[in-house]
Structure formats: structure tokens, C-alpha cells
Design a protein around this motif. Structure first.
Motif, PDB file in Angstrom:
ATOM      1  N   MET A   1       0.871  -1.370  -0.030  1.00 25.10           N
ATOM      2  CA  MET A   1       0.176  -0.186   0.032  1.00 25.10           C
ATOM      3  C   MET A   1       0.973   1.377  -0.103  1.00 25.10           C
ATOM      4  SD  MET A   1      -2.898   1.111   2.786  1.00 25.10           S
ATOM      5  CE  MET A   1      -3.698   2.690   2.597  1.00 25.10           C
ATOM      6  N   HIS A   2       0.469   2.402  -0.945  1.00 32.21           N
ATOM      7  CA  HIS A   2       1.283   3.512  -1.143  1.00 32.21           C
ATOM      8  C   HIS A   2       0.936   4.384  -0.072  1.00 32.21           C
ATOM      9  CE1 HIS A   2       3.754   6.245  -2.962  1.00 32.21           C
ATOM     10  NE2 HIS A   2       2.518   7.235  -2.955  1.00 32.21           N
ATOM     11  N   LEU A   3       2.052   4.830   0.957  1.00 29.66           N
ATOM     12  CA  LEU A   3       1.894   5.752   1.835  1.00 29.66           C
ATOM     13  C   LEU A   3       1.841   7.284   1.396  1.00 29.66           C
ATOM     14  CD1 LEU A   3       1.759   6.326   5.086  1.00 29.66           C
ATOM     15  CD2 LEU A   3       4.129   6.541   4.959  1.00 29.66           C
ATOM     16  N   ASP A   4       0.870   7.976   1.852  1.00 29.60           N
ATOM     17  CA  ASP A   4       0.855   9.423   1.561  1.00 29.60           C
ATOM     18  C   ASP A   4       2.098  10.120   1.940  1.00 29.60           C
ATOM     19  OD1 ASP A   4       0.389  12.275   1.329  1.00 29.60           O
ATOM     20  OD2 ASP A   4      -1.814  11.908   1.866  1.00 29.60           O
ATOM     21  N   PRO A   5       2.737  10.903   1.083  1.00 32.49           N
ATOM     22  CA  PRO A   5       4.155  11.543   1.410  1.00 32.49           C
ATOM     23  C   PRO A   5       3.839  12.507   2.652  1.00 32.49           C
ATOM     24  CG  PRO A   5       3.867  11.571  -1.087  1.00 32.49           C
ATOM     25  CD  PRO A   5       2.389  10.925  -0.262  1.00 32.49           C
ATOM     26  N   ARG A   6       2.653  13.029   2.860  1.00 26.35           N
ATOM     27  CA  ARG A   6       2.505  13.900   4.112  1.00 26.35           C
ATOM     28  C   ARG A   6       2.447  13.261   5.140  1.00 26.35           C
ATOM     29  NH1 ARG A   6      -3.080  16.530   2.105  1.00 26.35           N
ATOM     30  NH2 ARG A   6      -3.183  14.613   1.731  1.00 26.35           N
ATOM     31  N   LEU A   7       2.252  11.936   5.087  1.00 28.98           N
ATOM     32  CA  LEU A   7       2.438  11.051   6.434  1.00 28.98           C
ATOM     33  C   LEU A   7       3.551  10.352   6.673  1.00 28.98           C
ATOM     34  CD1 LEU A   7      -1.143   9.475   6.323  1.00 28.98           C
ATOM     35  CD2 LEU A   7      -0.159  11.502   7.313  1.00 28.98           C
ATOM     36  N   SER A   8       4.734  10.780   5.937  1.00 26.05           N
ATOM     37  CA  SER A   8       6.056  10.162   5.981  1.00 26.05           C
ATOM     38  C   SER A   8       6.535  10.033   7.648  1.00 26.05           C
ATOM     39  CB  SER A   8       6.927  10.711   5.140  1.00 26.05           C
ATOM     40  OG  SER A   8       7.347  12.016   5.345  1.00 26.05           O
ATOM     41  N   PHE A   9       6.262  11.123   8.443  1.00 30.08           N
ATOM     42  CA  PHE A   9       6.801  11.335   9.706  1.00 30.08           C
ATOM     43  C   PHE A   9       5.913  10.134  10.423  1.00 30.08           C
ATOM     44  CE2 PHE A   9       2.767  13.729   9.949  1.00 30.08           C
ATOM     45  CZ  PHE A   9       2.191  13.494  11.150  1.00 30.08           C
ATOM     46  N   LEU A  10       4.936   9.284  10.025  1.00 34.21           N
ATOM     47  CA  LEU A  10       4.274   8.338  10.676  1.00 34.21           C
ATOM     48  C   LEU A  10       4.707   7.088  10.219  1.00 34.21           C
ATOM     49  CD1 LEU A  10       0.526   9.929  11.126  1.00 34.21           C
ATOM     50  CD2 LEU A  10       2.349   9.776  12.859  1.00 34.21           C
ATOM     51  N   SER A  11       5.723   7.082   9.491  1.00 30.96           N
ATOM     52  CA  SER A  11       6.278   5.813   8.828  1.00 30.96           C
ATOM     53  C   SER A  11       6.905   4.706  10.043  1.00 30.96           C
ATOM     54  CB  SER A  11       7.072   6.021   7.701  1.00 30.96           C
ATOM     55  OG  SER A  11       8.369   6.517   8.177  1.00 30.96           O
ATOM     56  N   PRO A  33      -3.607  14.191  10.289  1.00 20.87           N
ATOM     57  CA  PRO A  33      -1.979  14.411  10.325  1.00 20.87           C
ATOM     58  C   PRO A  33      -1.501  15.012   9.159  1.00 20.87           C
ATOM     59  CG  PRO A  33      -2.628  11.904  11.131  1.00 20.87           C
ATOM     60  CD  PRO A  33      -3.988  12.731  10.922  1.00 20.87           C
ATOM     61  N   GLN A  34      -2.176  14.762   8.221  1.00 21.31           N
ATOM     62  CA  GLN A  34      -1.692  15.187   6.703  1.00 21.31           C
ATOM     63  C   GLN A  34      -1.788  16.749   6.955  1.00 21.31           C
ATOM     64  OE1 GLN A  34      -4.072  13.202   7.192  1.00 21.31           O
ATOM     65  NE2 GLN A  34      -3.899  11.554   5.478  1.00 21.31           N
ATOM     66  N   GLU A  35      -2.486  17.448   7.960  1.00 24.55           N
ATOM     67  CA  GLU A  35      -2.556  18.922   7.935  1.00 24.55           C
ATOM     68  C   GLU A  35      -1.930  19.383   9.291  1.00 24.55           C
ATOM     69  OE1 GLU A  35      -6.782  20.049   8.253  1.00 24.55           O
ATOM     70  OE2 GLU A  35      -7.268  19.105   5.979  1.00 24.55           O
ATOM     71  N   TRP A  36      -1.186  18.526  10.106  1.00 25.66           N
ATOM     72  CA  TRP A  36      -0.496  19.050  11.164  1.00 25.66           C
ATOM     73  C   TRP A  36       0.856  19.935  10.750  1.00 25.66           C
ATOM     74  CZ3 TRP A  36       0.177  13.702  14.288  1.00 25.66           C
ATOM     75  CH2 TRP A  36      -1.008  13.314  14.625  1.00 25.66           C
ATOM     76  N   PRO A  37       0.944  20.953  11.503  1.00 25.48           N
ATOM     77  CA  PRO A  37       2.145  21.840  11.363  1.00 25.48           C
ATOM     78  C   PRO A  37       3.624  21.194  11.390  1.00 25.48           C
ATOM     79  CG  PRO A  37       1.360  22.399  13.376  1.00 25.48           C
ATOM     80  CD  PRO A  37       0.414  21.332  12.833  1.00 25.48           C
ATOM     81  N   GLN A  38       4.324  21.570  10.828  1.00 25.87           N
ATOM     82  CA  GLN A  38       5.947  20.740  10.720  1.00 25.87           C
ATOM     83  C   GLN A  38       6.469  20.698  12.321  1.00 25.87           C
ATOM     84  OE1 GLN A  38       7.302  19.391   8.042  1.00 25.87           O
ATOM     85  NE2 GLN A  38       8.846  18.629   9.581  1.00 25.87           N
ATOM     86  N   ALA A  39       6.149  21.894  12.963  1.00 24.45           N
ATOM     87  CA  ALA A  39       6.623  21.310  14.547  1.00 24.45           C
ATOM     88  C   ALA A  39       5.992  20.286  15.193  1.00 24.45           C
ATOM     89  CB  ALA A  39       6.530  22.591  15.269  1.00 24.45           C
ATOM     90  N   LEU A  40       4.760  20.072  14.919  1.00 25.32           N
ATOM     91  CA  LEU A  40       4.127  18.961  15.595  1.00 25.32           C
ATOM     92  C   LEU A  40       4.679  17.588  15.069  1.00 25.32           C
ATOM     93  CD1 LEU A  40       1.997  17.742  17.448  1.00 25.32           C
ATOM     94  CD2 LEU A  40       0.290  17.903  15.756  1.00 25.32           C
ATOM     95  N   ARG A  41       4.788  17.762  13.572  1.00 22.89           N
ATOM     96  CA  ARG A  41       5.178  16.479  12.855  1.00 22.89           C
ATOM     97  C   ARG A  41       6.619  16.181  13.322  1.00 22.89           C
ATOM     98  NH1 ARG A  41       3.674  16.601   6.343  1.00 22.89           N
ATOM     99  NH2 ARG A  41       1.423  17.312   6.512  1.00 22.89           N
ATOM    100  N   SER A  42       7.433  17.104  13.553  1.00 22.59           N
ATOM    101  CA  SER A  42       8.957  16.924  14.015  1.00 22.59           C
ATOM    102  C   SER A  42       8.814  16.091  15.352  1.00 22.59           C
ATOM    103  CB  SER A  42       9.732  17.860  14.054  1.00 22.59           C
ATOM    104  OG  SER A  42       9.840  18.680  12.762  1.00 22.59           O
TER     105      SER A  42
END
Length: 664
Positions: A1-11, A33-42
Motif C-alpha cells: 500500500m502506497h503511503l501518503d508523502p504527507r504522512l512520512s513522519f508516521l512511517s 495528520p496530513q494537516e499537522w504543522p511541521q513543528a508537531l510533525r517533528s
């Protein structure tokens, strides 16, 4: 299954990464999660990759996002707690963590160690006590504003409870250590530094500061007494050391003289993890009182043996002249002068033996508190004169210079004249025995306030301090006195002390040292002046002169015949009986004025004979006298109960019987 690039931080394979990818975030304040800001993603990417329990709380509502390691803390609150506000997830500890979260959102970091929290993890209905160590740190967004808070935490409940249990156990052991009946201490290192001591140990050494100090520094007085050497040997060899009743001279505090204690103790080596001796456990008991009691018993036993040997000696001594005098009296060739001397020897030696036995009986009665004083009023002058009369023969024999000083001759005291004479003559005789011929002996008597004070002093051998401490105890005689002794059982001063105390007084001794004489002081309560005695009436004198009929009963025929002859010389008619039944029959036939009965006779004893006589109509008239070797107060009471009027303890002075018969 292909992962949405915007969810790569959840890989990644973690449980929480998968859950965050699959969760429906529509009802969450944080959004998808696709809309989370970069600070939260990090920060989410950071915590998901950590094996340490972590969470982030984001946005105004502090939506909580956490990693796999935090799942155990969440318990049954997972998975429903993912994305929910932090303070809703942990409502039961809101009052504890709410202010901390608020401070973090204001830009302040906090670190707390072992914070107690009463949490409900959803594993049951109740709450549980937990402890956590954690930090709350602010998380900034791309604009630099604080948008959330990050927490790294670890539950320390097991550690805290283990430490608490260990601390409780340590406190319990310390309590046992402190409350141990004996003294105890733990010493560390080759210098034997005090690491731990209990209260008993502190009391033993006078409450000195010990912890952190070596034995040699804290207790310098014990260094040369062997204790440090024994500690060194235990530390060096690893072998324990045990001491029994070891004397230890200890200074309790500065300025106080040292005292000698006796201790039972053990030095037990303590070993480290490698098995090397790194300390010594000291444990023991102060056995000073037990040691002194044992020594007192040993001393009493030695004194008893010495006394028995002395008693045998003192009883054998008069037997030699008695045997010689008896041989002279039996010899037809002995002239009258030799016979007279033999008679005097017999009388003198029998009196000496009687005094020995009387002293023994008196000591026994005093010890058992059965001696009864026959008090009367007498003057100081009369008391001194009576004592001088009793002590004069020995004083004159040794040519002593006697000085008397009766300051208040008419002062009175309420005392037993016989016993007071016994006390004072004993002191005079002691002074005479232990003063060289020609020495000086002084007697002083005076009233001092409410007391009559008698003082007997001499220029004799004097007393040591140890003698003064023990001389009023039973069988005590100082060695220097024993070497010069002229007879005696070593009970005279104990007897004097007992008699003085029965009178409510006290006796003391002093001396400036051996060879410098002695001084004995007797203090007795003073009393009003005596009432003048009335003269005996002519009728009474006439009655005393009337001959009496006397029956003497004793299975010792020699004793009975000797007394009978004495009474016949006084003009009395005397009959003798050899046993109790004969005495009872003769009493009925003779109806005598006086009946003297030995108690221990065959057939009927003296008590039984007395009871038979008193049971008859004429039996109230005779004077019944018990003559026996049994002289305790209980024996006197038994005699009175059986009907006897008088009780004479053998060997009694025959004149006492003569007087009783004459007064009947």
C-alpha cells in the motif's frame, strides 16, 4: 500500500505510528495528520522513534499524542485517549499536572522527580498511588510561538516503594539496634572509626560524640587497656574475639573521676562483597552489678569458711583449760589451792563459751528481726559505768590508760541496758585487743541535740579504708587485726551495728590510717529523765528469802545435778527427774513451787509436761521455767503457748535460775 508523502513522519512499524495513520481524526481538535504543522510533525516523529515513555500535548486543548512506551502508563485509557485533551485523560490528577502544563505553555520548563500521583488507569474502579519522574517542556511552532508541550517521563513507583520498604526496614533495624538491651557499635576501617552506635553504648561512655571518630580518639583511656589491640587483631585475622567480665576503666565526662565497669563483649568482623574485613561489629553488656554480686558472694563464702574455722578454733580453745581443770578436780592429790584455780578456770571458760553462743544467737535474731529489746530509762552515767565494768578486766590486764569524759551524766535514753552494755563493752574490748599494752583508750559520752553520743577511741593499730567499708558486715576482720587477734568470731561489730539500729541509732568508725588509732561513734535517741525507782517492800524481801520446793527435769543428769546443788546451797528443796513422764508423775506427787523443764526429753517433751501440769486444778500455781538450747523467738512463743512462765536459753547463767526461784 502506497503511503501518503504527507504522512512520512508516521512511517515505521510502531503500534502508535500505525494507529495514528489509521485513526479517524475528524472529532479531534488537532485535525488529520496530513494537516499537522511541521513543528508537531517533528516532535511526533521524535517520540515515535524513542523507547522512552513520551507524549506531546498540542494546541489550546492540549490534545495528547504518545508513543508505544507510554502505553503501559495509559493502561485502559488507550486507545480512546489518543488525541483527547491531556487534562481529560488525567482528570483525577488535574490539580497536580494542570499547573505544570500551564507553566510549560507559558514557555517554562519543569523537571520533577518522584512526584506522587494518585491515578486511575482504568484497570479497575479504584485509584492507585504512583510516582513519576518527568519533565514538561514548551514546543514552539514555525512562528516561534508556544503551540504545545513535550513530556518525557518514567514511572518510578516500584523504585519508590522499594526504597520506602528498604528505608522502613533500615529504620526498623536501627530501632532494634538502638533498643537492644546491650551496647552495640559498628566500626569501619583499620582505625576503627565509629559508624553507628546505640543508646546503651553512648550511656556506657558518658554520652560522648563518637560518630566519625576512631576508638583511640573518642575513648583515649581504653587504648592501654587492651581493647584497641584486640580490635586490631580481629581486623587483621578476621577471627572474632569474646571477652567475659573484662574490667574497663572509663571516664564518663570531663572532670569526673574514672569508674571501673565490667563488660561481656564480642568483636565480630564485618566483610565487604569481596570477603575482606572492612569493619567490626561490637556487641556486649555491662555486667558490673552481676560481677560485683558474684564477687560479694565469693567474699561472703570466703568469710563463711574463715568464720567456721574461727568458730572451731574459739570453741576448742576453752575446751583445753576445761579439760585440764576437770583433770585437776578429779585428782585426789590436788591441793585446795589448785582446786580453787581449777574452779575459777571452769567458770571463766564456760562464761567465754556462753558469750560466743550468745553472740551467735543474737546475730541470728537480729538478722531475722526477732530480737526484742527490753527498753527502760537509764542515764548516760549508768550506761558508761556498766560498759566499763564489763570491759575493765581486759583493760587492766593490758595496763591501758583509760580516760572517761561523761559530759552529761544525767542525760537519759530509752534503751535495753543489757544490749547497750553489750554494744559499748564490745567497742571497749575491740579497742583493748588492738591497742598495745600501755596505750590510751578514751570513752566520751555527751548529749548533742536530740541524740546521746558515745565515742570510744584508742591509740591502736588503726583502720584501712577497706576495713572501714566492710567492718560492720558479718565475719569481717582486717588481716592486720587477725594477726593480733585475741579471740572472737568477727561478728562483734556486726552485732553492735544491729543492736544500735534496733535502738533507732547509728554507729560509725573512722581512722587516720593504719597505726594511727581508731574512733567509734554510737548515736542513740535521747529520752526524758528516768522516773525514780521505788524500794522493795520488806514483805517482798521476806518472800524472796523463803525456801522453795523445786523440781528439775533434764535427761542430762550432770546438768540437772549441778543446778540442783546450786539451788540446795540457797536453801531450797530440790528434786530431779530424768525424763518427761517421770517429771509429770513427780509434779503430781510433790506439787512444787517451781518446775524447771528441759524441752527435748524422751517420753514426754517439756511442752507436753507443761500442758499436763497446767491442765490440773493445782497446776496454775507453780512457776514453770523452760530450760532449753532452742532460743529463737518462735521457741519462746511455743513455750508461752504451752504454759511456761519463763524461758532460759542454755547455756544460761545459773544465777538467773537462782533469782527466778527466789522471786517465785
Amino acid at each position: 500500500m502506497h503511503l501518503d508523502p504527507r504522512l512520512s513522519f508516521l512511517s515505521g512499524p510502531s503500534v502508535m505510528a500505525q494507529l495514528m495513520r489509521d485513526k479517524d481524526w475528524s472529532d479531534s481538535a488537532v485535525g488529520p495528520p496530513q494537516e499537522w504543522p511541521q513543528a508537531l510533525r517533528s516532535v511526533v516523529n521524535l517520540l515515535l522513534g524513542s523507547a522512552f515513555p513520551m507524549f506531546v500535548a498540542w494546541g489550546p486543548q492540549l490534545a495528547q499524542l504518545y508513543n508505544d512506551a507510554y502505553l503501559e502508563i495509559m493502561g485502559a485509557k488507550h486507545p480512546g485517549g489518543l488525541g483527547r485533551p491531556l487534562l481529560e485523560n488525567w482528570a483525577e490528577i488535574r490539580q497536580d499536572v494542570g499547573p505544570l502544563a500551564e507553566q510549560a505553555m507559558q514557555g517554562h520548563s519543569r523537571y520533577l522527580e518522584n512526584l506522587p500521583l494518585r491515578m486511575r488507569r482504568g484497570r479497575g474502579e479504584g485509584e492507585e498511588d504512583t510516582w513519576f519522574t518527568f519533565s514538561y517542556s514548551p514546543v514552539q511552532d514555525e512562528s516561534g510561538a508556544v503551540a504545545g508541550m513535550f513530556c518525557a517521563c518514567i514511572e518510578t513507583t516500584r523504585t519508590v516503594l522499594a526504597e520506602r520498604d528498604l528505608r522502613a526496614r533500615s529504620e526498623w533495624l536501627q530501632t532494634l539496634f538502638d533498643q537492644a538491651p546491650g551496647f552495640a557499635a559498628v566500626l569501619r576501617g583499620p582505625e576503627h572509626v565509629f559508624a553507628q552506635v546505640n543508646e546503651a553504648y553512648r550511656n556506657l561512655v558518658g554520652g560522648r560524640d563518637l560518630i566519625g571518630r576512631s576508638v583511640a580518639d573518642a575513648l583515649p583511656e581504653v587504648v592501654n587497656q587492651g581493647f584497641v589491640g584486640w580490635l586490631d587483631a580481629v581486623y587483621r585475622t578476621g577471627e572474632p574475639f569474646i571477652g567475659r567480665a573484662v574490667p574497663a576503666v572509663i571516664s564518663r565526662s570531663t572532670g569526673e573521676p574514672p569508674y571501673e565497669a565490667f563488660i561481656d563483649f564480642m568483636y565480630q568482623p564485618l566483610r565487604d562483597a569481596a570477603g575482606r574485613v572492612d569493619g567490626i561489629f561490637v556487641q556486649g553488656h555491662d555486667v558490673t552489678e552481676q560481677h560485683r554480686s558474684r564477687e560479694a558472694l565469693r567474699q561472703a563464702d570466703r568469710q563463711k569458711d574463715e568464720f567456721l574455722a574461727t568458730l572451731a578454733h574459739e570453741l576448742r580453745n576453752p575446751l583445753a583449760p576445761i579439760r585440764s581443770a576437770t583433770y585437776l578436780l578429779r585428782s585426789p592429790a590436788a591441793p585446795a589451792e589448785a582446786r580453787n584455780r581449777a574452779t575459777e578456770i571452769l567458770a571463766r571458760q564456760v562464761d567465754h563459751m556462753a558469750r560466743l553462743l550468745d553472740d551467735l544467737m543474737d546475730i541470728s535474731r537480729i538478722t531475722q528481726r526477732r530480737l526484742v529489746l527490753k527498753r527502760e530509762r537509764l542515764t548516760v552515767a549508768a550506761a558508761v559505768e556498766s560498759a566499763l565494768e564489763a570491759g575493765r578486766p581486759l583493760l587492766e590486764a593490758k595496763r591501758h590508760r583509760l580516760q572517761t569524759n561523761v559530759v552529761d551524766p544525767d542525760a537519759c535514753l530509752d534503751a535495753d541496758p543489757l544490749r547497750l552494755t553489750q554494744v559499748l563493752s564490745n567497742l571497749l574490748n575491740n579497742a583493748s585487743k588492738y591497742t598495745d599494752p600501755g596505750g590510751r583508750i578514751a570513752v566520751d559520752a555527751r548529749q548533742s541535740g536530740d541524740s546521746i553520743v558515745f565515742t570510744v577511741s584508742d591509740t591502736g593499730i588503726g583502720l584501712s579504708e577497706s576495713a572501714i567499708r566492710t567492718m560492720f558486715t558479718m565475719f569481717a576482720q582486717e588481716q592486720t587485726a587477725l594477726e593480733r587477734s585475741e579471740g572472737g568470731l568477727g561478728i562483734g561489730l556486726a552485732l553492735a551495728k544491729g543492736l544500735v539500729e534496733l535502738h533507732g541509732g547509728r554507729i560509725s568508725a573512722s581512722s587516720e590510717g593504719p597505726g594511727l588509732g581508731s574512733r567509734f561513734v554510737v548515736e542513740l535517741p535521747a529520752a526524758p529523765a528516768p522516773v525514780a525507782a521505788t524500794a522493795a517492800s520488806p514483805a517482798a524481801a521476806s518472800a524472796a528469802a523463803r525456801p522453795r520446793t523445786v523440781l528439775l527435769a533434764d535427761d542430762n543428769s550432770d546438768a540437772a545435778e549441778a543446778l540442783a546443788e546450786l539451788l540446795r546451797l540457797e536453801g531450797h528443796v530440790v528434786h530431779t527427774a530424768a525424763h518427761g513422764l517421770q517429771a509429770a508423775e513427780m509434779a503430781v506427787a510433790l506439787r512444787p513451787d517451781v518446775i524447771v523443764l528441759d524441752i527435748g526429753m524422751p517420753g514426754l517433751n517439756g511442752y507436753e509436761v507443761a500442758q499436763r501440769i497446767r491442765a490440773q486444778a493445782w497446776g496454775a500455781k507453780p512457776l514453770l521455767v523452760a530450760a532449753t538450747g532452742w532460743g529463737q523467738e518462735g521457741d519462746r512463743q511455743k513455750a508461752t503457748a504451752a504454759g511456761f512462765d519463763r524461758h532460759l536459753t542454755k547455756p544460761f547463767d545459773p544465777q538467773r535460775l537462782v533469782d527466778l526461784v527466789g522471786e517465785s
